[in-house]
Design a protein around this motif. Structure first.
Motif, PDB file in Angstrom:
ATOM      1  N   MET A   1       0.844  -1.194   0.000  1.00 33.41           N
ATOM      2  CA  MET A   1       0.000   0.000   0.000  1.00 33.41           C
ATOM      3  C   MET A   1       0.878   1.243   0.000  1.00 33.41           C
ATOM      4  O   MET A   1       0.655   2.184  -0.737  1.00 33.41           O
ATOM      5  CB  MET A   1      -0.898  -0.039   1.246  1.00 33.41           C
ATOM      6  N   ARG A   2       1.935   1.210   0.838  1.00 28.26           N
ATOM      7  CA  ARG A   2       2.771   2.406   0.923  1.00 28.26           C
ATOM      8  C   ARG A   2       3.541   2.629  -0.389  1.00 28.26           C
ATOM      9  O   ARG A   2       3.746   3.752  -0.819  1.00 28.26           O
ATOM     10  CB  ARG A   2       3.759   2.271   2.088  1.00 28.26           C
ATOM     11  N   ALA A   3       3.897   1.497  -1.025  1.00 26.06           N
ATOM     12  CA  ALA A   3       4.634   1.600  -2.282  1.00 26.06           C
ATOM     13  C   ALA A   3       3.798   2.304  -3.343  1.00 26.06           C
ATOM     14  O   ALA A   3       4.319   3.021  -4.192  1.00 26.06           O
ATOM     15  CB  ALA A   3       5.030   0.213  -2.767  1.00 26.06           C
ATOM     16  N   ASN A   4       2.489   2.081  -3.272  1.00 27.30           N
ATOM     17  CA  ASN A   4       1.628   2.691  -4.277  1.00 27.30           C
ATOM     18  C   ASN A   4       1.170   4.078  -3.889  1.00 27.30           C
ATOM     19  O   ASN A   4       0.412   4.706  -4.622  1.00 27.30           O
ATOM     20  CB  ASN A   4       0.396   1.813  -4.507  1.00 27.30           C
ATOM     21  N   PHE A   5       1.617   4.546  -2.734  1.00 27.56           N
ATOM     22  CA  PHE A   5       1.090   5.803  -2.205  1.00 27.56           C
ATOM     23  C   PHE A   5       1.273   6.945  -3.190  1.00 27.56           C
ATOM     24  O   PHE A   5       0.356   7.722  -3.449  1.00 27.56           O
ATOM     25  CB  PHE A   5       1.765   6.128  -0.874  1.00 27.56           C
ATOM     26  N   LYS A   6       2.489   7.022  -3.793  1.00 28.65           N
ATOM     27  CA  LYS A   6       2.811   8.113  -4.705  1.00 28.65           C
ATOM     28  C   LYS A   6       1.822   8.135  -5.880  1.00 28.65           C
ATOM     29  O   LYS A   6       1.310   9.185  -6.256  1.00 28.65           O
ATOM     30  CB  LYS A   6       4.236   7.915  -5.230  1.00 28.65           C
ATOM     31  N   TYR A   7       1.567   6.925  -6.423  1.00 27.59           N
ATOM     32  CA  TYR A   7       0.706   6.862  -7.600  1.00 27.59           C
ATOM     33  C   TYR A   7      -0.732   7.171  -7.223  1.00 27.59           C
ATOM     34  O   TYR A   7      -1.430   7.872  -7.940  1.00 27.59           O
ATOM     35  CB  TYR A   7       0.834   5.481  -8.253  1.00 27.59           C
ATOM     36  N   ASN A   8      -1.157   6.643  -6.081  1.00 25.48           N
ATOM     37  CA  ASN A   8      -2.508   6.955  -5.631  1.00 25.48           C
ATOM     38  C   ASN A   8      -2.670   8.454  -5.458  1.00 25.48           C
ATOM     39  O   ASN A   8      -3.692   9.035  -5.810  1.00 25.48           O
ATOM     40  CB  ASN A   8      -2.812   6.256  -4.311  1.00 25.48           C
ATOM     41  N   PHE A   9      -1.612   9.073  -4.922  1.00 27.37           N
ATOM     42  CA  PHE A   9      -1.679  10.510  -4.677  1.00 27.37           C
ATOM     43  C   PHE A   9      -1.782  11.263  -6.005  1.00 27.37           C
ATOM     44  O   PHE A   9      -2.582  12.180  -6.140  1.00 27.37           O
ATOM     45  CB  PHE A   9      -0.446  10.967  -3.892  1.00 27.37           C
ATOM     46  N   SER A  10      -1.008  10.815  -7.009  1.00 22.42           N
ATOM     47  CA  SER A  10      -1.089  11.459  -8.322  1.00 22.42           C
ATOM     48  C   SER A  10      -2.496  11.353  -8.878  1.00 22.42           C
ATOM     49  O   SER A  10      -3.057  12.313  -9.406  1.00 22.42           O
ATOM     50  CB  SER A  10      -0.123  10.806  -9.308  1.00 22.42           C
ATOM     51  N   TRP A  11      -3.092  10.143  -8.743  1.00 21.56           N
ATOM     52  CA  TRP A  11      -4.447   9.957  -9.260  1.00 21.56           C
ATOM     53  C   TRP A  11      -5.431  10.841  -8.528  1.00 21.56           C
ATOM     54  O   TRP A  11      -6.345  11.396  -9.134  1.00 21.56           O
ATOM     55  CB  TRP A  11      -4.875   8.491  -9.160  1.00 21.56           C
ATOM     56  N   LEU A  12      -5.229  10.942  -7.205  1.00 17.92           N
ATOM     57  CA  LEU A  12      -6.118  11.789  -6.404  1.00 17.92           C
ATOM     58  C   LEU A  12      -6.051  13.215  -6.928  1.00 17.92           C
ATOM     59  O   LEU A  12      -7.084  13.892  -7.082  1.00 17.92           O
ATOM     60  CB  LEU A  12      -5.679  11.739  -4.939  1.00 17.92           C
ATOM     61  N   ALA A  13      -4.826  13.684  -7.253  1.00 20.62           N
ATOM     62  CA  ALA A  13      -4.668  15.036  -7.783  1.00 20.62           C
ATOM     63  C   ALA A  13      -5.432  15.177  -9.098  1.00 20.62           C
ATOM     64  O   ALA A  13      -6.158  16.157  -9.305  1.00 20.62           O
ATOM     65  CB  ALA A  13      -3.188  15.336  -8.000  1.00 20.62           C
ATOM     66  N   VAL A  14      -5.310  14.167  -9.991  1.00 16.25           N
ATOM     67  CA  VAL A  14      -6.034  14.214 -11.267  1.00 16.25           C
ATOM     68  C   VAL A  14      -7.527  14.319 -11.017  1.00 16.25           C
ATOM     69  O   VAL A  14      -8.241  15.105 -11.648  1.00 16.25           O
ATOM     70  CB  VAL A  14      -5.717  12.949 -12.107  1.00 16.25           C
ATOM     71  N   MET A  15      -8.011  13.527 -10.035  1.00 17.50           N
ATOM     72  CA  MET A  15      -9.446  13.513  -9.758  1.00 17.50           C
ATOM     73  C   MET A  15      -9.911  14.863  -9.224  1.00 17.50           C
ATOM     74  O   MET A  15     -10.984  15.352  -9.590  1.00 17.50           O
ATOM     75  CB  MET A  15      -9.763  12.407  -8.762  1.00 17.50           C
ATOM     76  N   VAL A  16      -9.089  15.475  -8.350  1.00 18.27           N
ATOM     77  CA  VAL A  16      -9.466  16.784  -7.809  1.00 18.27           C
ATOM     78  C   VAL A  16      -9.512  17.807  -8.941  1.00 18.27           C
ATOM     79  O   VAL A  16     -10.463  18.603  -9.040  1.00 18.27           O
ATOM     80  CB  VAL A  16      -8.482  17.232  -6.705  1.00 18.27           C
ATOM     81  N   ILE A  17      -8.528  17.741  -9.847  1.00 21.19           N
ATOM     82  CA  ILE A  17      -8.519  18.673 -10.980  1.00 21.19           C
ATOM     83  C   ILE A  17      -9.777  18.476 -11.823  1.00 21.19           C
ATOM     84  O   ILE A  17     -10.447  19.435 -12.217  1.00 21.19           O
ATOM     85  CB  ILE A  17      -7.247  18.472 -11.839  1.00 21.19           C
ATOM     86  N   GLY A  18     -10.130  17.197 -12.066  1.00 15.99           N
ATOM     87  CA  GLY A  18     -11.340  16.900 -12.825  1.00 15.99           C
ATOM     88  C   GLY A  18     -12.569  17.485 -12.171  1.00 15.99           C
ATOM     89  O   GLY A  18     -13.416  18.108 -12.818  1.00 15.99           O
ATOM     90  N   PHE A  19     -12.631  17.326 -10.843  1.00 11.57           N
ATOM     91  CA  PHE A  19     -13.779  17.844 -10.098  1.00 11.57           C
ATOM     92  C   PHE A  19     -13.871  19.354 -10.263  1.00 11.57           C
ATOM     93  O   PHE A  19     -14.934  19.906 -10.568  1.00 11.57           O
ATOM     94  CB  PHE A  19     -13.620  17.479  -8.616  1.00 11.57           C
ATOM     95  N   VAL A  20     -12.734  20.045 -10.072  1.00  7.65           N
ATOM     96  CA  VAL A  20     -12.724  21.503 -10.172  1.00  7.65           C
ATOM     97  C   VAL A  20     -13.117  21.933 -11.581  1.00  7.65           C
ATOM     98  O   VAL A  20     -13.896  22.870 -11.766  1.00  7.65           O
ATOM     99  CB  VAL A  20     -11.327  22.063  -9.790  1.00  7.65           C
ATOM    100  N   ALA A  21     -12.620  21.188 -12.584  1.00  9.86           N
ATOM    101  CA  ALA A  21     -12.935  21.544 -13.965  1.00  9.86           C
ATOM    102  C   ALA A  21     -14.433  21.451 -14.221  1.00  9.86           C
ATOM    103  O   ALA A  21     -15.042  22.369 -14.780  1.00  9.86           O
ATOM    104  CB  ALA A  21     -12.175  20.617 -14.917  1.00  9.86           C
ATOM    105  N   ILE A  22     -15.059  20.343 -13.779  1.00 10.17           N
ATOM    106  CA  ILE A  22     -16.499  20.190 -14.009  1.00 10.17           C
ATOM    107  C   ILE A  22     -17.259  21.278 -13.249  1.00 10.17           C
ATOM    108  O   ILE A  22     -18.191  21.897 -13.765  1.00 10.17           O
ATOM    109  CB  ILE A  22     -16.975  18.779 -13.578  1.00 10.17           C
TER     110      ILE A  22
END
Lengths: 319, 292
Positions: A1-22
């Motif tokens: 789980m910790r190993a994937n933390f960086k990637y999960n965080f990147s995806w979370l950022a993409v999702m937040v950007i998507g939310f703000v865009a909509i």
């Protein structure tokens, strides 16, 4: 789980950007009620198709009964929010729907997952039809007329957040030790068994997990559309979700997203064609399948991890 | 006893329709492992063909049925050539989605051309009801049962006695080995589609005569039930499909007779699941061993 933390965080950022865009588009009036409706349908379809892709693409089990579990979630919300018409009531009903759908998946899955391929497909289709016919004849579900005036407790934001949540959880599940066990069963059941993996148990795990996500999709559908009837959850509904999975590429979550968006947009554009709509839709489906048999994206996956390693590899070549 | 006999007659006539449809599913599945979702719609087109040739060209029943069989056979071959042949070596799920696409296309194409309205099928044969010891049996029911049995017998003879039938059996066992001994796979598969679709066309005309109403979506539910019948009988087995069809027909009318008509489809699916669990390959199916 910790190993994937960086990637999960990147995806979370993409999702937040998507939310703000909509949200910004909504604020600026670019998204009207019509487009919002389309986006919500796409979001719900993504939730449903991601769960089905886990079953078909990653555990390799061919299920044709996804709409049955969706119906359980939808009816749980429809019935419960009529007495508790608060957001809390909605989430409570969603949890109840998920639990009932998972129990139903266990009951259906334990005997039928011993079957293979098309036999499993037909058995799950039969099980989903039995669920639908029961709903059609029960008093609490108001029979064939269905439920209407379900309190509108869901906005596009709820759908968006839940879509992101289920996707993150599903993808992490696939990339976990358990997910690898599930994929090994798909590749070779006997070899997996020799490695000490219990095939039935992991197939069942994927099936139950998928049923849970289907229930989430159903709950959102009920609360957003506000009207549900047993006819909404027939074989054709299961097939519609299956089409998204296969069109996007079996075993590619990115593909599921792309296919859901493409089909949602296609559906909206074709509204103008009236009765010709379904003819164009079916022709498009046949042609895509003939010329792109592995789906739009095959099993390609958009992943920050691969982007990262790809760049590093290129760098090392340059050095 | 009397109601039992009556339901037996009704069940057998409905069952023979399912059996005719199930034969097409079972042969196609046996040879290319494809659930041909468009099969129920070929049955619908057969019924519409019958409707038009009887109304416009004033064909009698025999000619209407024979021409519907030929029309559906051609249609089946054309569909196989354009939609399924390019996908013979792709994943099976892709072919399945294509079959669903073809089914949508036929249903919606017919709805577009002829509206979704129900039409009443011209009654070319006057219904005569015979009374036999308290049982009512119409000449249409006898005709359905007789035609279905005749066609099934014919099919069994084609598969067991002719060269083409032997080729069909060979391809279904091992396509590559069949090719090695000089069998043309493409012709054999086309022939299989033609045979199965002809059966569906005949079933379409018969059901039009029996229920007296046809519409563009009439093939959906019977199609799925007939597939269930094929699975119950053991998919790939011709006698199995016939037995499965009769079984489903009897089951449905039986459940209706005891007053549970709302649950008749649920009972069919329940029986399907139980049979698959007890006999995973169906009643007449061959159990294949797992190879490592």
């Amino acid at each position: 789980m910790r190993a994937n933390f960086k990637y999960n965080f990147s995806w979370l950022a993409v999702m937040v950007i998507g939310f703000v865009a909509i949200d910004a588009c909504e604020f600026l009036g670019i998204i009207n009620a019509f487009i919002e409706n389309m986006l919500v349908t796409i979001g719900i379809n993504i939730i449903l198709a991601t769960g089905l892709n886990l079953i078909i693409g990653f555990s390799g089990q061919f299920s044709l009964g996804h709409a049955g579990f969706m119906a359980i979630g939808a009816y749980a919300t429809g019935i419960m929010t009529q007495t508790i018409a608060t957001p809390l009531g909605f989430y409570l009903s969603m949890v109840v729907g998920i639990v009932i759908a998972m129990i139903a998946a266990l009951i259906v899955g334990i005997p039928t997952l011993r079957l293979r391929g098309d036999y499993l497909a037909i058995a799950t289709m039969g099980a989903a039809e039995i669920i639908r016919i029961l709903i059609n004849n029960l008093k609490i579900t108001n029979g064939a007329a269905g439920l209407f005036n379900i309190p509108p407790l869901v906005t596009w934001a709820t759908v968006y957040v839940l879509m992101c949540l289920t996707t993150i959880v599903t993808v992490n599940f696939i990339h976990s030790r358990n997910g690898r066990a599930i994929m090994s069963v798909r590749e070779d059941e006997i070899a997996a068994e020799a490695m000490g993996i219990n095939p039935t148990r992991w197939k069942l795990a994927a099936f139950v997990f998928g049923a849970g996500t289907a229930a989430i999709g159903g709950s959102l559908h009920a609360a957003y559309i506000q009207t549900i009837a047993p006819g909404d959850f027939n074989i054709m509904a299961s097939i519609a979700i299956l089409i998204i999975v296969v069109l996007g590429g079996v075993g590619s979550i990115t593909g599921t997203f792309v296919a859901a968006i493409v089909l949602g947009a296609l559906d909206t554009i074709l509204q103008n064609f009236g009765t010709l709509r379904m003819i164009i839709y079916s022709l498009a489906l046949i042609l895509i399948m003939i010329f792109k048999p592995s789906g739009l994206l095959g099993n390609w996956e958009l992943s920050f991890k691969h982007l990262g390693t790809h760049q590093r590899k290129e760098q090392s070549i340059h050095e | 006893m009397q109601t039992f006999g009556q339901q037996l007659i009704n069940g057998l006539s409905l069952g023979s329709i399912y059996a005719l449809l199930a034969l097409g599913y079972t042969m196609v599945y046996g040879i290319i492992k494809l659930i041909n979702f468009a099969h129920g719609d070929i049955y619908m087109l057969g019924a519409f063909w019958g409707y038009f040739v009887i109304n416009q060209l004033h064909f009698n029943f025999i000619w209407a049925m024979l021409s519907a069989m030929i029309f559906c056979a051609l249609l089946g071959v054309v569909i196989e050539y354009f939609a399924y042949r390019p996908l013979r070596h792709s994943p099976r799920i892709t072919a399945l989605i294509t079959a669903i696409g073809v089914s949508f296309l036929l249903e919606n194409g017919m709805t577009y051309l002829f509206t979704a309205n129900t039409r009443s099928f011209p009654q070319v044969i006057k219904t005569v009801t015979y009374h036999l010891g308290g049982l009512r049996i119409s000449n249409i029911q006898l005709l359905i049962l007789g035609t279905a049995c005749l066609l099934m017998l014919l099919l069994e003879l084609i598969i067991k006695r002719t060269k083409m039938g032997r080729a069909m059996r060979a391809v279904s066992v091992d396509p590559e080995a069949a090719q090695l001994v000089g069998i043309n796979i493409n012709h054999t598969i086309s022939f299989t589609f033609a045979l199965g679709s002809a059966m569906a066309g005949a079933a379409g005309v018969l059901i039009g005569l029996y229920y007296n109403s046809i519409d563009p979506l009439m093939g959906m539910t019977p199609g799925i039930k007939a597939f269930v019948a094929a699975v119950i009988g053991g998919i790939g087995s011709v006698p199995g499909a016939s037995v499965g069809g009769f079984l489903i027909g009897l089951l449905e009318t039986g459940v209706q007779a005891i007053g549970l008509s709302a649950y008749k489809d649920a009972v069919v699916y329940f029986v399907l699941i139980v049979i698959l669990l007890v006999l995973p390959a169906g009643i007449f199916g061959h159990k294949t061993k797992e190879k490592v």
